[in-house]
Design an enzyme around this catalytic site. Structure first.
Site, PDB file in Angstrom:
ATOM      1  N   ASP A 113       0.859  -1.200   0.071  1.00 18.62           N
ATOM      2  CA  ASP A 113      -0.186   0.149   0.156  1.00 18.62           C
ATOM      3  C   ASP A 113       0.842   1.273   0.040  1.00 18.62           C
ATOM      4  O   ASP A 113       0.230   2.332   0.144  1.00 18.62           O
ATOM      5  CB  ASP A 113      -0.894  -0.245   1.276  1.00 18.62           C
ATOM      6  CG  ASP A 113      -0.358  -0.288   2.588  1.00 18.62           C
ATOM      7  OD1 ASP A 113       0.977  -0.685   2.323  1.00 18.62           O
ATOM      8  OD2 ASP A 113      -1.103   0.040   3.535  1.00 18.62           O
ATOM      9  N   GLU A 198      12.113  -3.817  11.860  1.00 15.68           N
ATOM     10  CA  GLU A 198      13.222  -3.366  10.741  1.00 15.68           C
ATOM     11  C   GLU A 198      14.562  -3.122  11.560  1.00 15.68           C
ATOM     12  O   GLU A 198      15.350  -3.777  11.028  1.00 15.68           O
ATOM     13  CB  GLU A 198      12.945  -1.909  10.122  1.00 15.68           C
ATOM     14  CG  GLU A 198      11.505  -2.140   9.277  1.00 15.68           C
ATOM     15  CD  GLU A 198      10.386  -1.736  10.344  1.00 15.68           C
ATOM     16  OE1 GLU A 198      10.282  -1.805  11.437  1.00 15.68           O
ATOM     17  OE2 GLU A 198       9.271  -1.319   9.514  1.00 15.68           O
TER      18      GLU A 198
END
Ligand code: UDP
Ligand code: MN
Length: 249
Positions: A113, A198
């Site tokens: 997205d 991350e």
């Protein structure tokens, strides 16, 4: 340069999925020498994604793995209560490690997205170890990511959980294939604290700040945005769901 790019996208079934994937595929149709690894969060592959990938003409690998029930978001849960896309990205890592033992390439995790400037891919192809850049509309701020001087990371522009060693979004870095092959047991980790996926991955890969390769000398360009498509809600009168029978499933 002609270094191949391995682009990993987890995706799941919802009303806005096709709109998001059309936008992403139309971006990728501009990029040469890529392999798009799309992993559906489902127990089987959908017609919708199968058809969309075929129609795109993009070289791709299409897989599926369902997020285990205990990790799935329930109706009413806030998004950040669970990591999203973990098992899907890990399956793609397995596939890459099995298929590309001797190859060159750069791996980039592309959520379905976000909004990507095609300019970004020129920079990703030059990555030797870990490339890094700012991400717009991320971390609760106008952007989040590295502060750079003379092509080195000197600090971080971030306001959310500033204790993170690498405060960056999923779409703010790319990893050379060799780095992933050198650490074959490193995966995305469900045990990471919220918002630390991350950072924890880069720590597990043994990356230090000095290893990071900024996209340009000053990191002053935003080429990817952490956009989010609003969850679609039907009007209360849902007759159209009964009359439209031709949607892919
Ligand atoms: N995703 C998934 N299963 C889910 C929710 C999300 O595979 O149950 C995928 C989604 O399609 C996207 C990525 O994981 O590619 C990140 O999810 P999302 O965009 O909802 O999270 P955010 O951008 O808020 O971190
Ligand atoms: Mn997203």
């Amino acid at each position: 340069s002609n270094v191949p790019l391995y682009l990993i996208t987890p995706t799941y079934t919802r009303l806005t999925q096709k709109a998001d994937l059309i936008r992403l595929s139309h971006t990728l149709m501009h990029i040469h020498n890529i392999l798009w690894i799309v992993v559906e969060d489902r127990s089987s592959k959908s017609k919708l994604v199968t058809n969309l990938l075929d129609r795109s003409g993009i070289e791709h690998v299409h897989m599926n793995v369902e997020t285990p029930k205990i990790f799935r978001l329930r109706p009413g849960d806030r998004k950040y209560m669970q990591h999203r896309g973990v098992e899907q990205r890990n399956l793609a890592l397995d596939w890459i490690r099995m298929s590309y033992e001797l190859s060159q390439g750069v791996v980039y995790f592309m959520d379905d997205d976000n909004t990507y400037d095609i300019e970004l891919f020129h920079h990703i192809r030059k990555v030797n170890k870990v490339g890094i850049w700012p991400v717009g509309l991320s971390g609760g701020n106008d952007y989040e990511g590295p502060i750079c001087e003379n092509g080195k990371v000197t600090g971080w522009y971030t306001i959310w959980d500033t204790r993170r060693m690498f405060p960056i979004d999923m779409s703010g870095f790319a990893i050379h294939l060799q780095v992933l092959l050198d650490s074959p047991s490193v995966y995305w980790d469900r045990k990471s604290r919220v918002g630390n996926l991350e950072s924890d991955l880069l720590i597990s890969l043994g990356i230090e700040r000095g290893d990071l390769e900024p996209i340009d000398d000053t990191c002053s360009q935003v080429l990817v945005w952490h956009t989010q498509t609003v969850k679609f809600e039907y009007l209360e009168n849902r007759m159209e769901r009964i009359t439209i029978k031709n949607l892919e499933k």
